[in-house]
Design an enzyme around this catalytic site. Sequence first.
Site, PDB file in Angstrom:
ATOM      1  N   HIS A   1     -11.161   0.131   7.092  1.00  0.00           N
ATOM      2  CA  HIS A   1      -9.680  -0.215   6.925  1.00  0.00           C
ATOM      3  C   HIS A   1      -8.843   0.817   7.964  1.00  0.00           C
ATOM      4  O   HIS A   1      -8.244   0.167   8.549  1.00  0.00           O
ATOM      5  CB  HIS A   1      -9.284   0.191   5.334  1.00  0.00           C
ATOM      6  CG  HIS A   1      -7.906   0.085   4.997  1.00  0.00           C
ATOM      7  ND1 HIS A   1      -7.606  -0.323   3.589  1.00  0.00           N
ATOM      8  CD2 HIS A   1      -6.844   0.074   5.583  1.00  0.00           C
ATOM      9  CE1 HIS A   1      -6.408  -0.500   3.721  1.00  0.00           C
ATOM     10  NE2 HIS A   1      -5.913  -0.504   4.918  1.00  0.00           N
TER      11      HIS A   1
ATOM     12  N   GLU B   1       0.948  -1.207   0.114  1.00  0.00           N
ATOM     13  CA  GLU B   1      -0.011  -0.057   0.080  1.00  0.00           C
ATOM     14  C   GLU B   1       0.947   1.232   0.096  1.00  0.00           C
ATOM     15  O   GLU B   1       0.308   2.351   0.372  1.00  0.00           O
ATOM     16  CB  GLU B   1      -0.913   0.003   1.132  1.00  0.00           C
ATOM     17  CG  GLU B   1      -1.731  -1.167   1.179  1.00  0.00           C
ATOM     18  CD  GLU B   1      -3.166  -0.875   2.500  1.00  0.00           C
ATOM     19  OE1 GLU B   1      -4.153  -0.978   1.658  1.00  0.00           O
ATOM     20  OE2 GLU B   1      -2.900  -0.717   3.420  1.00  0.00           O
TER      21      GLU B   1
ATOM     22  N   HIS C   1      -4.507   1.257  11.232  1.00  0.00           N
ATOM     23  CA  HIS C   1      -5.753   0.404  11.229  1.00  0.00           C
ATOM     24  C   HIS C   1      -6.162   0.880  12.742  1.00  0.00           C
ATOM     25  O   HIS C   1      -6.670   0.026  13.563  1.00  0.00           O
ATOM     26  CB  HIS C   1      -5.310  -0.929  11.344  1.00  0.00           C
ATOM     27  CG  HIS C   1      -4.951  -1.141   9.866  1.00  0.00           C
ATOM     28  ND1 HIS C   1      -4.667  -2.408   9.581  1.00  0.00           N
ATOM     29  CD2 HIS C   1      -4.850  -0.466   8.664  1.00  0.00           C
ATOM     30  CE1 HIS C   1      -4.433  -2.621   8.251  1.00  0.00           C
ATOM     31  NE2 HIS C   1      -4.370  -1.529   7.959  1.00  0.00           N
TER      32      HIS C   1
END
Lengths: 264, 264, 264, 264
Positions: free
Chosen positions: A194, A105, A126
Amino acid sequence: MIRLIVAALSALLCSLSVAPAQTAQPSAGPVPAAALEDLVLANRILADRGVLDAYGHISIRHPADPNRYLMARAIAPGLVTLDDIMELDLDSNPVARRGRSLFVERFIHGEIYKARPDVMAVIHTHSTGVIPFSVTQKELKPIFHNASFLHVGVPVWESRDGFGATKMLVNDGKLGASLAAALGNKPVALMRGHGDVVVGPNVRVATLRAVYTDENARMLATALSIGGPVNTVSPAEGALRDKDPSDPTRTWELWKANVLKKEH
Amino acid sequence: MIRLIVAALSALLCSLSVAPAQTAQPSAGPVPAAALEDLVLANRILADRGVLDAYGHISIRHPADPNRYLMARAIAPGLVTLDDIMELDLDSNPVARRGRSLFVERFIHGEIYKARPDVMAVIHTHSTGVIPFSVTQKELKPIFHNASFLHVGVPVWESRDGFGATKMLVNDGKLGASLAAALGNKPVALMRGHGDVVVGPNVRVATLRAVYTDENARMLATALSIGGPVNTVSPAEGALRDKDPSDPTRTWELWKANVLKKEH
Amino acid sequence: MIRLIVAALSALLCSLSVAPAQTAQPSAGPVPAAALEDLVLANRILADRGVLDAYGHISIRHPADPNRYLMARAIAPGLVTLDDIMELDLDSNPVARRGRSLFVERFIHGEIYKARPDVMAVIHTHSTGVIPFSVTQKELKPIFHNASFLHVGVPVWESRDGFGATKMLVNDGKLGASLAAALGNKPVALMRGHGDVVVGPNVRVATLRAVYTDENARMLATALSIGGPVNTVSPAEGALRDKDPSDPTRTWELWKANVLKKEH
Amino acid sequence: MIRLIVAALSALLCSLSVAPAQTAQPSAGPVPAAALEDLVLANRILADRGVLDAYGHISIRHPADPNRYLMARAIAPGLVTLDDIMELDLDSNPVARRGRSLFVERFIHGEIYKARPDVMAVIHTHSTGVIPFSVTQKELKPIFHNASFLHVGVPVWESRDGFGATKMLVNDGKLGASLAAALGNKPVALMRGHGDVVVGPNVRVATLRAVYTDENARMLATALSIGGPVNTVSPAEGALRDKDPSDPTRTWELWKANVLKKEH
């Protein structure tokens, strides 16, 4: 682990030369040791405080070249050391891969640096306090003055709007650019189901924002469970505070000391 | 305690021979030390993270014989060492009891290994995040991408349906088979008023699933207390993620380091 | 601190003689060291787990004389050592005061020992999980099998019913007797706006009950905040489990190890 | 860090002379070491318990001069040592600045000492338990006897009422005086979107009040989320308890030991 940091810093004295490039990309050159130390410590601090779990990541823009950023290889933030830091271009290609795994990511970082010249540090978490606000219709508004920077609004990026069903990972530049567009000129955006992305003018301010965004979210959830209208920080208050924000030195020195005490 | 692990591993070098059988069952033979070390560490990791309390347990299927599994003698997971690991058959009889106490609920493991040839590790927890979802009518749905494996549904096993009032323990093969049937082909099933059972293709993945199932449950409870509809991970998203799940190495290395740091 | 325990135990070898009485009460004689060590450890364990704060207390009935009990002088449970243990009669007078401060609420213990010949250990906590259930109208019912002993009901003692406005302390025998009457033959009673009292056939079982009562209360609060009917442990299930309760050795060995690890 | 305290105390033996004034203000003279040690420990204790974060602060009135108070320079409470303590007058000017940064919100302290001759210690926290009650319409009432001092009511100071939009900081005497007026003769006042201010006859009692105010707030939030009417500590009970409050020695000795154990 702090011995690793100290040893590495002693050896480097005041700068780090990234190893000779094995790709076409030239390095933007050495990075001041203090900047790298802050990047490593930010990883440890946010892991220590539970804001980052095994999968989050932090980057800083290269101090000498706005088209490069620095981030650890794919490793849990709580384990990051100086030796893990890599240099990437804004398309999130490594200058020198050296056989290492990269965060899938990393495009979150590269695309935000493209879109936001003012941003010098990016954090992706997160954080368990904010995720409930990414999946409900209650807005994450500031109720605590140390999170007043949220007064400009906290967008929720929904990957399904532009991309339909995905693996829920920002694993290419298009997804990263979409997230950066949702963030706009704000300090924080939530990612549905997320976590969030938090940016700042330096890694200490971004760290402070990640911590207080999570803490504000937890307290707001409690306020909502208590019931009745919630009295939020007003835009006027937030704007005044933006001009004279909380001193990140105060939090940094404390959180750093807490990390070092545990690692000793 | 880590010295115990190290000492034991040094002595064993690369394999463990279970002591000569004192029952009719022959041993399926030695187990690679790395597999045993992972089993011991999984116990310590889940105890350290509060997912296992004094009464949960973890097993792995014997790498060399699908009709055997390995699990500690009856002892709190936070105290498990290599020396506590025993070999059992799928009716949950020990190959060599050596005067030791066994978990009364070991039938959970044996019956799931019978019903699910794909499963190589089973975890039974009293995880405090999930228990509220075992006694209410709100389904435990995934809201966090790292728990997207829950998209296939999380059955709630109600012992009263087939067995009326019991001691609420899975203390024989019939109860174990009923639980295994409720689990079906899913990764997780809740046990009403008791906890959950989590399975996986290896103990690292099962450990990750147990952690994120609990974390997802806590965040879902917060989302529900905030109020309004909750935006869950869709089956399409979950199916895509199933093909490319989170890397368990990342969590394992971090959680292992955290355990070793505290035990040093 | 564990060195204090070890040193004291070495000196005593296997029994403790309470110092010569300075009051009219004769001592009931020496107490086995193992019983005293359990009493000290129960204090440390419940402090370590956050079930006892600075003001709770634990007692055991004297093994050799049902008309005596043993409890620390007035000191925070987390700091209790062998040397702090005193002998009291059932009117809560000390056998030998030796200039020490006593818990003002020791009458909780004395009066329960009078009313309940089966009880060998009494714990009074300010456990933060249970207090919300002492001030609302929702009953503290068992939803977790390890707390199934609550199936017989959890009375809430309201001091205002018999005594009007008080300092909210059980600081004499009349208040203690009223609380003991409210407890009846149950294992746990809540004290409105104050905490709870937990009893058992020995201090290990009472410790386990205090821990799981708190944990069950926290999970029930979450279940209630999720909404809808809550599926509780049935009286029939509870009665079956009462005959074959959870093994307190499992919890005791773990919780003891956790305390010793931190004190080392 | 405790070594720093010990070393400093050894050097000072029994008193601390503030360095020669560099401003017009004369020092009120030396402060007993025990008073300073309590002030330093209160900072560490409340940081350890999570009641103070990086930005809170604690002061005591000068024992020898009611027109002076003592407080750390601007530094996180968890890092305060004896050497950080400064002397200020009630307009919150330092007697000897020595180039140090001061808390911008020190006016909270100075103005409360002006308005409340009975107050000898002031604590300002961002305690996460109380902030939800500062932004909702549910009153923070006592439900726990150790927080019965709240029975007199807990005012919520709203800076917008007198000052419109501000930076949400009490950074001058006028704001401080307004807060002191809202506090009135109470022990605790909430500050909307900010935290609280807690006062007491000495720093140990103020510390105890800060801890139990936070704990009571958390339990009240849980009680409210359970639903139904909440049974609060009555004014009559609170008044009786005010005459015979909880012994702060019990909490102090425990909390101090916990801090020293971690810093060793």
